[in-house]
Write a protein that holds these residues in place. Structure first.
Motif, PDB file in Angstrom:
ATOM      1  N   LEU A  26       0.466  -1.223   0.186  1.00 18.29           N
ATOM      2  CA  LEU A  26       0.308  -0.150  -0.178  1.00 18.29           C
ATOM      3  C   LEU A  26       0.471   0.973  -0.131  1.00 18.29           C
ATOM      4  O   LEU A  26       0.599   1.970  -0.116  1.00 18.29           O
ATOM      5  CB  LEU A  26      -1.163  -0.252   1.353  1.00 18.29           C
ATOM      6  CG  LEU A  26      -2.217  -0.735   1.266  1.00 18.29           C
ATOM      7  CD1 LEU A  26      -2.908  -0.535   2.306  1.00 18.29           C
ATOM      8  CD2 LEU A  26      -2.771  -0.795   0.454  1.00 18.29           C
ATOM      9  N   PHE A  27       2.359   1.384   0.213  1.00 17.23           N
ATOM     10  CA  PHE A  27       3.131   2.282  -0.106  1.00 17.23           C
ATOM     11  C   PHE A  27       2.828   3.126  -1.495  1.00 17.23           C
ATOM     12  O   PHE A  27       2.578   4.753  -0.678  1.00 17.23           O
ATOM     13  CB  PHE A  27       4.510   1.827   0.119  1.00 17.23           C
ATOM     14  CG  PHE A  27       5.609   3.231  -0.081  1.00 17.23           C
ATOM     15  CD1 PHE A  27       5.706   3.389   1.492  1.00 17.23           C
ATOM     16  CD2 PHE A  27       5.942   3.467  -1.011  1.00 17.23           C
ATOM     17  CE1 PHE A  27       6.474   4.127   1.518  1.00 17.23           C
ATOM     18  CE2 PHE A  27       6.719   4.692  -0.650  1.00 17.23           C
ATOM     19  CZ  PHE A  27       7.707   4.961   0.610  1.00 17.23           C
ATOM     20  N   GLU A  28       2.600   2.999  -2.510  1.00 20.12           N
ATOM     21  CA  GLU A  28       2.922   3.877  -3.941  1.00 20.12           C
ATOM     22  C   GLU A  28       1.306   4.407  -3.653  1.00 20.12           C
ATOM     23  O   GLU A  28       1.004   5.697  -3.732  1.00 20.12           O
ATOM     24  CB  GLU A  28       2.625   3.225  -4.526  1.00 20.12           C
ATOM     25  CG  GLU A  28       4.647   2.676  -5.088  1.00 20.12           C
ATOM     26  CD  GLU A  28       4.169   2.437  -6.529  1.00 20.12           C
ATOM     27  OE1 GLU A  28       4.699   3.580  -7.071  1.00 20.12           O
ATOM     28  OE2 GLU A  28       4.165   1.482  -6.935  1.00 20.12           O
ATOM     29  N   SER A  29      -0.009   3.547  -3.321  1.00 21.76           N
ATOM     30  CA  SER A  29      -1.078   4.238  -3.115  1.00 21.76           C
ATOM     31  C   SER A  29      -1.465   4.561  -2.165  1.00 21.76           C
ATOM     32  O   SER A  29      -1.896   6.468  -2.200  1.00 21.76           O
ATOM     33  CB  SER A  29      -2.085   3.272  -3.246  1.00 21.76           C
ATOM     34  OG  SER A  29      -1.983   1.843  -1.822  1.00 21.76           O
ATOM     35  N   THR A  84       3.827  10.633  -8.993  1.00 22.54           N
ATOM     36  CA  THR A  84       3.104  10.328  -9.918  1.00 22.54           C
ATOM     37  C   THR A  84       2.232   9.324  -9.720  1.00 22.54           C
ATOM     38  O   THR A  84       2.723   8.616  -8.569  1.00 22.54           O
ATOM     39  CB  THR A  84       3.608   9.118 -11.304  1.00 22.54           C
ATOM     40  OG1 THR A  84       4.931  10.142 -12.156  1.00 22.54           O
ATOM     41  CG2 THR A  84       2.829   9.140 -12.412  1.00 22.54           C
ATOM     42  N   ARG A  85       0.842   9.108  -9.596  1.00 23.54           N
ATOM     43  CA  ARG A  85      -0.350   8.595  -8.968  1.00 23.54           C
ATOM     44  C   ARG A  85      -0.163   7.289  -9.277  1.00 23.54           C
ATOM     45  O   ARG A  85      -0.016   6.885 -10.765  1.00 23.54           O
ATOM     46  CB  ARG A  85      -1.374   9.525  -9.371  1.00 23.54           C
ATOM     47  CG  ARG A  85      -2.156  10.719  -8.621  1.00 23.54           C
ATOM     48  CD  ARG A  85      -3.463  11.011  -7.934  1.00 23.54           C
ATOM     49  NE  ARG A  85      -3.614  12.473  -7.851  1.00 23.54           N
ATOM     50  CZ  ARG A  85      -4.666  13.182  -7.774  1.00 23.54           C
ATOM     51  NH1 ARG A  85      -5.820  12.014  -8.739  1.00 23.54           N
ATOM     52  NH2 ARG A  85      -4.854  13.701  -6.972  1.00 23.54           N
ATOM     53  N   LEU A  86      -0.311   6.066  -8.580  1.00 24.06           N
ATOM     54  CA  LEU A  86      -0.515   4.757  -9.325  1.00 24.06           C
ATOM     55  C   LEU A  86      -1.645   4.834 -10.581  1.00 24.06           C
ATOM     56  O   LEU A  86      -2.581   4.864 -10.239  1.00 24.06           O
ATOM     57  CB  LEU A  86      -1.230   3.967  -7.847  1.00 24.06           C
ATOM     58  CG  LEU A  86      -0.928   2.689  -8.592  1.00 24.06           C
ATOM     59  CD1 LEU A  86       1.021   2.059  -8.214  1.00 24.06           C
ATOM     60  CD2 LEU A  86      -1.266   1.517  -7.138  1.00 24.06           C
ATOM     61  N   GLY A  87      -1.518   4.070 -11.280  1.00 25.49           N
ATOM     62  CA  GLY A  87      -2.197   4.505 -12.648  1.00 25.49           C
ATOM     63  C   GLY A  87      -2.339   5.860 -12.967  1.00 25.49           C
ATOM     64  O   GLY A  87      -2.579   5.594 -14.574  1.00 25.49           O
ATOM     65  N   GLY A  88      -0.939   6.220 -13.163  1.00 21.42           N
ATOM     66  CA  GLY A  88      -1.557   7.665 -13.718  1.00 21.42           C
ATOM     67  C   GLY A  88       0.301   8.183 -14.386  1.00 21.42           C
ATOM     68  O   GLY A  88       0.542   7.426 -14.902  1.00 21.42           O
ATOM     69  N   LYS A  89      -0.246   8.552 -15.711  1.00 19.59           N
ATOM     70  CA  LYS A  89       1.014   9.195 -16.514  1.00 19.59           C
ATOM     71  C   LYS A  89       2.102  10.677 -15.936  1.00 19.59           C
ATOM     72  O   LYS A  89       2.602  10.808 -16.997  1.00 19.59           O
ATOM     73  CB  LYS A  89       0.861   8.568 -17.809  1.00 19.59           C
ATOM     74  CG  LYS A  89       0.683   7.585 -18.008  1.00 19.59           C
ATOM     75  CD  LYS A  89       0.033   7.791 -19.605  1.00 19.59           C
ATOM     76  CE  LYS A  89      -0.859   6.264 -19.819  1.00 19.59           C
ATOM     77  NZ  LYS A  89      -1.498   5.567 -21.571  1.00 19.59           N
ATOM     78  N   ARG A  90       0.682  11.115 -15.517  1.00 22.28           N
ATOM     79  CA  ARG A  90       1.296  12.880 -15.288  1.00 22.28           C
ATOM     80  C   ARG A  90       2.176  13.096 -13.720  1.00 22.28           C
ATOM     81  O   ARG A  90       2.040  12.182 -13.162  1.00 22.28           O
ATOM     82  CB  ARG A  90      -0.233  14.002 -15.622  1.00 22.28           C
ATOM     83  CG  ARG A  90       0.143  14.783 -15.048  1.00 22.28           C
ATOM     84  CD  ARG A  90      -0.756  15.802 -15.112  1.00 22.28           C
ATOM     85  NE  ARG A  90      -1.964  15.740 -14.082  1.00 22.28           N
ATOM     86  CZ  ARG A  90      -2.037  16.088 -13.157  1.00 22.28           C
ATOM     87  NH1 ARG A  90      -0.893  17.440 -12.545  1.00 22.28           N
ATOM     88  NH2 ARG A  90      -3.059  16.349 -12.190  1.00 22.28           N
TER      89      ARG A  90
END
Length: 215
Positions: A26-29, A84-90
């Motif tokens: 859960l670290f990244e999220s 960069t959000r998990l699942g994001g590109k920006r």
């Protein structure tokens, strides 16, 4: 929290993160957030702790517990000053002051290869060593009065004070659990007491320590 409140960032958020209780999965999220559809159950996008702390302070408690993978991801964010959000590109720029704390000796962890040297030096801009509570006898009295006022409000009690005898026991006890142990001890005593906290309202380990030390 005191550093944050006394800084120019005090009007901005103070966001604490307990690294010891944060699973690696859960670290990244948690820290960087996620976009909608990033994983099963991600029905809406969510800000991470870095975004929540924008302009303010992110407090990473027990940072010595981070896994090597999490350390690498945190280092990249501190170097690039963007997430960069998990699942994001920006990439999202961030302006956050980092405070980190640990009860472990990070230099020992460095020697054992359990903590990244580059992350250590990135964080080690200004260090404050806080001695254990047993070496700060006066703080026991100050903290006891603080917790007395706090828990009176929380528990609906009207305890006036800690008796001299009880305070002597509190000051003489070594507090291996530091401030958290003192906090829980005072909370329990306030629940038991009617007007003043006496020795009989303290745990046996606190009351018995003095006699053990003498023997």
């Amino acid at each position: 929290r005191a550093i944050h409140l006394l800084s120019p960032r005090r009007e901005k958020p103070f966001v604490p993160v307990d690294c010891a209780s944060l699973p690696e999965s859960l670290f990244e999220s948690e820290l960087f957030g996620y976009e909608r559809g990033a994983f099963t159950g991600a029905d809406v996008a969510k800000e991470g702790r870095f975004e929540q702390a924008e302009g303010g302070t992110l407090f990473l408690d027990e940072i010595g517990n981070l896994s090597p993978t999490a350390q690498a991801k945190l280092l990249r964010v501190l170097q690039e000053r963007e997430i960069t959000r998990l699942g994001g590109k920006r990439a999202i720029p961030i302006d956050v002051r980092i405070l980190a704390a640990t009860n472990q000796n990070l230099e020992d962890l460095l020697a054992k290869g359990l903590f990244r040297e580059d992350l250590f030096h990135r964080l080690d801009v200004f260090s404050i060593h806080l001695p254990p509570l047993r070496q700060r006898g006066d703080d026991v009295e100050l903290l006891s009065r603080f917790f007395l006022e706090r828990f009176n409000k929380e528990l609906g009690k009207k305890i006036r004070s800690v008796s001299d005898e009880a305070m002597r026991l509190l000051v003489g006890y070594p507090w291996p659990g530091n401030v958290r142990e003192l906090e829980n001890t005072l909370k329990g005593a306030i629940l038991l007491a009617d007007d003043v906290i006496f020795p009989e309202h303290l745990p046996e380990k606190v009351r018995g320590f003095e006699s053990e030390a003498i023997s």
